[in-house]
Design a protein around this motif. Structure first.
Motif, mmCIF file in Angstrom:
data_model
loop_
_atom_site.group_PDB
_atom_site.id
_atom_site.type_symbol
_atom_site.label_atom_id
_atom_site.label_comp_id
_atom_site.label_asym_id
_atom_site.label_seq_id
_atom_site.Cartn_x
_atom_site.Cartn_y
_atom_site.Cartn_z
ATOM 1 N N GLU A 6 22.004 64.484 9.345
ATOM 2 C CA GLU A 6 23.174 65.243 9.756
ATOM 3 C C GLU A 6 24.399 64.336 9.868
ATOM 4 N N CYS A 22 24.401 68.545 6.408
ATOM 5 C CA CYS A 22 23.042 68.017 6.414
ATOM 6 C C CYS A 22 22.644 67.734 4.975
ATOM 7 N N TRP A 36 19.916 75.430 11.463
ATOM 8 C CA TRP A 36 20.565 74.557 12.453
ATOM 9 C C TRP A 36 20.098 74.999 13.842
ATOM 10 N N ARG A 38 20.224 73.609 18.174
ATOM 11 C CA ARG A 38 20.955 72.745 19.073
ATOM 12 C C ARG A 38 20.240 72.634 20.409
ATOM 13 N N LEU A 81 27.310 73.660 8.343
ATOM 14 C CA LEU A 81 27.585 74.586 9.436
ATOM 15 C C LEU A 81 29.053 74.446 9.792
ATOM 16 N N TYR A 94 23.046 68.776 17.675
ATOM 17 C CA TYR A 94 22.747 69.748 16.624
ATOM 18 C C TYR A 94 21.776 69.129 15.625
ATOM 19 N N CYS A 96 19.444 69.701 12.068
ATOM 20 C CA CYS A 96 19.177 70.387 10.811
ATOM 21 C C CYS A 96 17.666 70.423 10.606
#
Length: 124
Positions: A6, A22, A36, A38, A81, A94, A96
């Motif tokens: 990422e 990513c 994605w 988080r 994203l 975050y 991936c």
């Protein structure tokens, strides 16, 4: 195994935008859906957005609908994203992830490979 990396995290202001990318390596022979997720401090890792291999289906958690957009470029092995109208509640690491079944679903348990994560901090 797919290697995911990422980039694009960092600091953003409320109402601002950030773009996460990513890059996937080692996807030969796989038609991965991508997602994605988080994880905020002290909380579990949660789904944010997903996209099917074909790109024809996308999924979002309600809290980001209308603000975040997931897209993919299979030829370049990247997924992006785009995060607009950022809120402090978007602050998190975050991640991936790749789903070899191609669905890009909301279920984190269906993902096979994960990146190391990138920090996003939204504050004024």
């Amino acid at each position: 195994q797919v290697q995911l990396g990422e980039s694009g995290g960092g600091g953003g202001q409320p109402g601002g935008s950030l773009r996460l990318s990513c890059a996937a390596a080692g996807r030969t022979g796989r038609n991965d859906g991508m997602g994605w997720f988080r994880q905020a401090p002290g909380k579990e890792r949660d789904f944010v957005a997903g996209i099917s291999w074909s790109g024809g289906r996308t999924y979002y958690v309600d809290s980001v609908k209308g603000r975040f957009t997931i897209s993919s470029d299979n030829a370049k092995n990247t997924v992006t994203l785009q995060m607009n109208s950022l809120k402090p509640a978007d602050t998190a690491v975050y991640y991936c992830a790749a789903d070899r079944l191609g669905s890009g679903s909301r279920d984190g348990g269906r993902y096979d490979d994960w990146g190391q994560g990138t920090q996003v901090t939204v504050s004024s």
